[in-house]
Design a protein around this motif. Sequence first.
Motif, PDB file in Angstrom:
ATOM      1  N   LYS A 152       0.833  -1.191   0.000  1.00 43.91           N
ATOM      2  CA  LYS A 152       0.000   0.000   0.000  1.00 43.91           C
ATOM      3  C   LYS A 152       0.875   1.251   0.000  1.00 43.91           C
ATOM      4  N   HIS A 182      -1.426  -5.665   5.238  1.00 40.00           N
ATOM      5  CA  HIS A 182      -0.820  -6.619   6.180  1.00 40.00           C
ATOM      6  C   HIS A 182      -1.747  -6.957   7.351  1.00 40.00           C
ATOM      7  N   TYR A 183      -2.792  -6.148   7.554  1.00 37.21           N
ATOM      8  CA  TYR A 183      -3.740  -6.515   8.612  1.00 37.21           C
ATOM      9  C   TYR A 183      -4.444  -7.839   8.298  1.00 37.21           C
ATOM     10  N   LYS A 186      -2.810 -10.903   9.732  1.00 38.94           N
ATOM     11  CA  LYS A 186      -2.715 -11.087  11.182  1.00 38.94           C
ATOM     12  C   LYS A 186      -3.588 -12.258  11.626  1.00 38.94           C
ATOM     13  N   GLU A 220      -2.255   3.741  18.156  1.00 37.13           N
ATOM     14  CA  GLU A 220      -0.792   3.656  18.084  1.00 37.13           C
ATOM     15  C   GLU A 220      -0.192   4.669  19.052  1.00 37.13           C
ATOM     16  N   ARG A 227       8.743   9.060   9.041  1.00 37.51           N
ATOM     17  CA  ARG A 227       7.915   9.008   7.827  1.00 37.51           C
ATOM     18  C   ARG A 227       7.104  10.278   7.599  1.00 37.51           C
ATOM     19  N   TYR A 230       5.988  11.215   3.924  1.00 33.83           N
ATOM     20  CA  TYR A 230       4.874  10.424   3.383  1.00 33.83           C
ATOM     21  C   TYR A 230       3.582  10.757   4.123  1.00 33.83           C
ATOM     22  N   ASP A 239      -3.913   6.404   5.560  1.00 38.50           N
ATOM     23  CA  ASP A 239      -2.865   5.509   6.049  1.00 38.50           C
ATOM     24  C   ASP A 239      -3.447   4.266   6.729  1.00 38.50           C
ATOM     25  N   MET A 240      -4.546   4.436   7.464  1.00 40.93           N
ATOM     26  CA  MET A 240      -5.101   3.308   8.234  1.00 40.93           C
ATOM     27  C   MET A 240      -6.573   3.046   7.926  1.00 40.93           C
ATOM     28  N   HIS A 244      -6.755  -0.750   6.359  1.00 38.69           N
ATOM     29  CA  HIS A 244      -6.844  -1.665   7.506  1.00 38.69           C
ATOM     30  C   HIS A 244      -8.212  -1.632   8.207  1.00 38.69           C
ATOM     31  N   LYS A 345      -2.349   8.326  15.786  1.00 37.16           N
ATOM     32  CA  LYS A 345      -0.973   8.272  16.272  1.00 37.16           C
ATOM     33  C   LYS A 345      -0.949   8.953  17.630  1.00 37.16           C
ATOM     34  N   LYS A 350      -0.845   1.057  22.287  1.00 40.15           N
ATOM     35  CA  LYS A 350      -0.768   0.394  20.984  1.00 40.15           C
ATOM     36  C   LYS A 350      -1.746  -0.770  21.051  1.00 40.15           C
ATOM     37  N   ASN A 383      -4.119  -7.225  18.443  1.00 40.23           N
ATOM     38  CA  ASN A 383      -2.732  -6.829  18.493  1.00 40.23           C
ATOM     39  C   ASN A 383      -2.523  -5.794  19.600  1.00 40.23           C
TER      40      ASN A 383
HETATM   41  C1  BG6 Z   1       0.920   0.799   8.310  1.00 42.80           C
HETATM   42  C2  BG6 Z   1       0.842   2.289   8.430  1.00 42.80           C
HETATM   43  O1  BG6 Z   1       0.163   0.360   7.223  1.00 42.80           O
HETATM   44  O2  BG6 Z   1       0.427   0.197   9.498  1.00 42.80           O
HETATM   45  C3  BG6 Z   1       1.609   2.764   9.648  1.00 42.80           C
HETATM   46  O3  BG6 Z   1       1.364   2.904   7.273  1.00 42.80           O
HETATM   47  C4  BG6 Z   1       1.168   2.022  10.891  1.00 42.80           C
HETATM   48  O4  BG6 Z   1       1.465   4.170   9.819  1.00 42.80           O
HETATM   49  C5  BG6 Z   1       1.165   0.520  10.661  1.00 42.80           C
HETATM   50  O5  BG6 Z   1       2.068   2.356  11.938  1.00 42.80           O
HETATM   51  C6  BG6 Z   1       0.556  -0.203  11.840  1.00 42.80           C
HETATM   52  O6  BG6 Z   1       0.713  -1.574  11.687  1.00 42.80           O
HETATM   53  P1  BG6 Z   1       0.744  -2.560  12.930  1.00 42.80           P
HETATM   54  O7  BG6 Z   1       0.842  -3.925  12.338  1.00 42.80           O
HETATM   55  O8  BG6 Z   1       1.931  -2.187  13.751  1.00 42.80           O
HETATM   56  O9  BG6 Z   1      -0.522  -2.324  13.696  1.00 42.80           O
END
Ligand code: BG6
Length: 494
Positions: A152, A182-183, A186, A220, A227, A230, A239-240, A244, A345, A350, A383
């Motif tokens: 992404k 990537h979510y 998981k 987070e 970053r 970006y 971004d999220m 995700h 953020k 987290k 997570n």
């Molecule tokens: C990414 C974002 O896709 O996912 C980041 O670009 C974010 O900003 C990250 O920190 C969070 O991923 P995870 O797996 O740590 O929850």
Amino acid sequence: LKAPGAVFFIFGATGDLARRKLFPAIFSLYREGKLAEDFAVVGVARRPRTNEEFRDDVFRSIQEFGRYKSSDQEKWNKFAEHFEYKSLDINNVAGFQELKEQTEAIEQKFSIPGNRLFYLALAPELFGSVSLNLREGGMLDNEGWHRLVIEKPFGYDLKSAEKLNEELGHVFKEDEIYRIDHYLGKEMVQNIETIRFSNLFFESLWNNKYIANVQITLGETVGVEERGGYYDHAGALRDMGQNHILQLLTMIAMEPPSRPLAEDLRDEKVKVLRSLHHFADAAEVKANVVRGQYTAGQSKGKDLPGYREEDKVDPDSNTETFFAARVSVDNFRWAGVPFYIRTGKRLPVKTTEVVIEFKKMPGNIYLGQKHDLQPNLLVIRVNPMEGIYFKINAKKPGSESEIAQVAMEFCQSCLVGINSPEAYERLIHDAAKGDSTYFTRWDEVASAWAFVDKIDAAWKENPSDVSSYPAGSWGPKEADELLARDGFHWWPVN
Ligand code: BG6
């Protein structure tokens, strides 16, 4: 199941993602016997590197970030000899022709049947030219399968995503394109499907008759780190949110797929995305979506800078580092059930958690008291803790009629010996096996952008209408008001 023999090309091999995630993931797959012996990895980037230097980089990355570390030199050498490096300028086809020769030699050396997986850990602006040059350089002319795995963000909005998709479409077919979210890799995100569709207990209550609301939180503690460049262009919604959060929402809201096949699952997810109520105008966006930006604050006694003071961030930036929204899924199952989503953020913890809040019992008559019974909650912890727990009401031990909320818990991450594979391990393994279940299909991406574009367009009408929140807090107070209006509140997350 072992993946078939293939060469993995990691474009962006000197970058952060390769170092933190991809090399360790490949090593874990190797250690767990999920990679065929006939595999090779070619790191591709602009910087010059010898094969030896590259192998040292890979070694360091695995020692620092891997679930498995290497402790045996001989075994390491055996693994590392499958790694080679190629320095090239991705805009220049000549480098790709050289890559082709290098690849053929590698395939011969390890008897690899010609399967090629191209992992682009690069800025999306480069996806189009890399794809074209792969073709022009003859990298796709051989027998065997070719797959493109891309990171992404897939575009900046629907229009740019369409353009990107068209560019890729000149070279690769949809079923050769693996878009990473990537979510979806998981453990607990994949488990949502299993929990829902293999328990009568949950599935029979999974609708608007019994569920009061759904809350999805992706918190987070980090800021934008290095970053800023970006992120200042993207913001939390892109971004999220677009990826995700909406993917998590589809897993919670989708209908059971009719067959356990990738396309059937993705069909169900896309139906949810199409059912999302699109906000009609700026007023509706304002009423249902909150955006925030962190200012200086404190967490655990540490002073934290405000977003506008971060490196590579415009000091007058209006980019949101937090957003929360009240979203509706306009279909038969979910009519009237608000989905509250939020991410940010510099929040206090987290965590990725989904809370399903069930409707309240009509009243508590039989104990003869006017207890305000708490609703049942099902909490899915994605997570960093992994598991699920259920909050129910029970008699307070030892008391005559007092009622207390108790938890029934399955804590997967507390089990000894469970060390869940990283999302990237599953996804690389799936792509190598040709299983696209947990990759996003083009129509999912397009529907998600169509929803997000409406919010973004409204925000652009009033760019500076961004609330602030101190770093280390749960975001602007307006995010609480979103729920309070409906008589709900965010359940505390762990
Ligand atoms: C990414 C974002 O896709 O996912 C980041 O670009 C974010 O900003 C990250 O920190 C969070 O991923 P995870 O797996 O740590 O929850």
